[in-house]
Structures are given as C-alpha cells and as structure tokens.
Design a protein around this motif. Structure first.
Motif, PDB file in Angstrom:
ATOM      1  N   UNK A 184       0.516  -1.396  -0.102  1.00 36.05           N
ATOM      2  CA  UNK A 184       0.094  -0.096  -0.102  1.00 36.05           C
ATOM      3  C   UNK A 184       0.977   1.243  -0.019  1.00 36.05           C
ATOM      4  N   UNK A 185       1.686   1.459  -0.804  1.00 35.72           N
ATOM      5  CA  UNK A 185       2.948   2.303  -0.934  1.00 35.72           C
ATOM      6  C   UNK A 185       2.143   3.773  -1.239  1.00 35.72           C
ATOM      7  N   UNK A 186       0.924   3.573  -1.852  1.00 35.47           N
ATOM      8  CA  UNK A 186       0.732   4.907  -2.244  1.00 35.47           C
ATOM      9  C   UNK A 186      -0.148   5.731  -1.074  1.00 35.47           C
ATOM     10  N   UNK A 187      -0.331   4.886  -0.248  1.00 33.77           N
ATOM     11  CA  UNK A 187      -1.141   5.435   0.845  1.00 33.77           C
ATOM     12  C   UNK A 187      -0.427   5.544   2.272  1.00 33.77           C
ATOM     13  N   UNK A 192      11.633   8.001   1.718  1.00 34.00           N
ATOM     14  CA  UNK A 192      12.533   6.906   0.881  1.00 34.00           C
ATOM     15  C   UNK A 192      14.000   7.948   0.649  1.00 34.00           C
ATOM     16  N   UNK A 193      15.077   7.472   0.832  1.00 32.99           N
ATOM     17  CA  UNK A 193      16.351   8.301   0.788  1.00 32.99           C
ATOM     18  C   UNK A 193      17.033   7.105  -0.162  1.00 32.99           C
ATOM     19  N   UNK A 194      17.682   7.767  -1.431  1.00 36.77           N
ATOM     20  CA  UNK A 194      18.420   6.782  -2.200  1.00 36.77           C
ATOM     21  C   UNK A 194      18.408   7.124  -3.626  1.00 36.77           C
ATOM     22  N   UNK A 195      19.112   6.430  -4.375  1.00 37.40           N
ATOM     23  CA  UNK A 195      19.116   6.971  -5.841  1.00 37.40           C
ATOM     24  C   UNK A 195      17.453   7.042  -6.478  1.00 37.40           C
ATOM     25  N   UNK A 198      15.816   3.741  -7.866  1.00 37.41           N
ATOM     26  CA  UNK A 198      15.667   2.928  -7.165  1.00 37.41           C
ATOM     27  C   UNK A 198      14.182   3.256  -6.239  1.00 37.41           C
ATOM     28  N   UNK A 199      14.395   4.522  -5.843  1.00 35.44           N
ATOM     29  CA  UNK A 199      13.212   4.854  -4.983  1.00 35.44           C
ATOM     30  C   UNK A 199      12.000   4.827  -5.710  1.00 35.44           C
ATOM     31  N   UNK A 200      11.892   5.157  -6.875  1.00 30.19           N
ATOM     32  CA  UNK A 200      10.691   5.111  -7.591  1.00 30.19           C
ATOM     33  C   UNK A 200      10.149   3.773  -8.109  1.00 30.19           C
ATOM     34  N   UNK A 201      11.109   2.863  -8.128  1.00 34.20           N
ATOM     35  CA  UNK A 201      10.729   1.272  -8.261  1.00 34.20           C
ATOM     36  C   UNK A 201      10.330   0.804  -7.194  1.00 34.20           C
ATOM     37  N   UNK A 202      11.022   1.345  -5.928  1.00 31.92           N
ATOM     38  CA  UNK A 202      10.453   0.741  -4.525  1.00 31.92           C
ATOM     39  C   UNK A 202       8.894   1.422  -4.533  1.00 31.92           C
ATOM     40  N   UNK A 203       8.765   2.566  -4.703  1.00 31.50           N
ATOM     41  CA  UNK A 203       7.212   2.947  -4.327  1.00 31.50           C
ATOM     42  C   UNK A 203       6.276   2.242  -5.234  1.00 31.50           C
TER      43      UNK A 203
END
Length: 209
Positions: A184-187, A192-195, A198-203
């Motif tokens: 449920x990343x969107x809510x 998130x700290x990092x490249x 990678x941060x976008x991929x994790x989200x």
C-alpha cells in the motif's frame, strides 16, 4: 494483556457500519462489503481461507467470498465483530498474533480511501506490536528487491532487507511501514532516501506477502 487486535476489529467494524456496504477501500475494486466478506471467509471458512495465499486455491476462495458477500450487511458486520472461538486465527490463543496486523491494515484500507483522511496517533503498545511484525515482514517482502534496503522506525529500531547493492533507506512510523510493506505504498507516509530510480521502483514494486 494486549488487546490491540480487538480494538482494531471494533474500530473497523464501527467505521464500516457508519459508512455502509458500498464505501470504497484502498483495495482496488473492493467495497466495504467485499472487505467484510474477506474477513469472514478468513475466520469462518478454513476450507477456503488457504486461497488467500495459495494461487491454486484462489478461484475456490473467491467463489466462497462472493457467496458470503451476498449476505445481509447487518449479518456480515456481526460476523466480523464477533469471530467464532473455534477459528484457527481468532481464538483467544491466536487472536493477538494473527489479527493485530490484519485488522490494522484493513482498518486503514477503509480510513485512507477517504480523500480527507489523516494519520492516527497510535497507542505505544500497538506501534510496538506493529514494529515486531514489520521487521520480519521487510525481509520477506523485499527479498527480491535489487538493493540494500534499510527499514527504519525512529524510536523502535531498524532492519536490513533486499538483495544488496545500492543503498535505499525507508523511514516511517511502524504503522506506515506495515502499510508500505504490504503493498500500500501510495497511501503510506514514509520517507525514501536513495537513488531516484531505485526509490521510484520501490514505490511501485509489488510488495506484500
């Protein structure tokens, strides 16, 4: 003795009663009726509950869930509010372990589907219980993620996960991390700290159990 599971169950049931059976949830395509039916299946139909986790049984579980969802709304709410003592996941021995995270997540699924939702100030005991689950959940949910992910809950601790590589750090309160790691990343409200890639991929990664 902790009563986090019972408190979240009562709060969720009260909220669904207020909103009615057709209110949206964070779960795409599910209304509060669908969510209530899921919870009833999980606790009262052990023959079908395995389909929640096991793909070969998913079709059967969904057919059972749809039949449960057709019940009168008042009956569904009563079945959510008062689980059977014989249930493998809701008896007095297993309730706190099996249901604290489950009902917290689904309570937030309903709360955060509203456009004007705000995060709650959780009791210290509930936050501590959720952190215990989040620390183990991180290793499972991120086991294939191609980075060295550090999950941090200020005041509670930190845990490393992921397959290694470039470092990414996810910081948030235990409840927010639980929501993030359950897909449920969107809510979820985490930092998130990092490249950036990678941060976008994790989200947008498909996380969860």
């Amino acid at each position: 003795m902790p009563r986090n599971a019972r408190s979240e169950r009562e709060a969720l049931t009260d909220l669904m009663q207020t909103l009615g059976p057709d209110a949206p949830t964070v779960n795409e395509g599910w209304t509060t009726r669908d969510l209530a039916a899921h919870l009833v299946l999980r606790e009262r139909r052990p023959d079908a509950a395995g389909g929640i986790m096991l793909p070969p049984l998913r079709g059967y579980a969904e057919r059972v869930r749809l039949r449960i969802a057709a019940r009168p709304w008042s009956r569904l709410l009563n079945e959510v509010r008062r689980p059977p003592v014989w249930s493998p996941v809701s008896n007095p021995v297993t309730d706190e372990l099996a249901n604290t995270m489950e009902f917290f997540i689904h309570h937030e699924d309903v709360r955060r589907a509203s456009p004007d939702w705000l995060p709650r100030d959780l009791p210290a005991g509930l936050s501590a219980a959720l952190w215990k689950r989040a620390s183990g959940m991180a290793r499972l949910a991120l086991r294939r993620f191609p980075a060295a992910v550090l999950i941090q809950a200020p005041g509670h601790g930190e845990v490393s996960a992921g397959r290694g590589g470039d470092p990414v750090r996810v910081v948030g309160a235990p409840g927010e991390l639980i929501l993030f790691l359950s897909g449920r990343q969107r809510v979820s409200r985490v930092q998130i700290d990092g490249p950036a890639a990678l941060a976008d991929r994790l989200r947008s990664a498909h996380l969860g159990m």
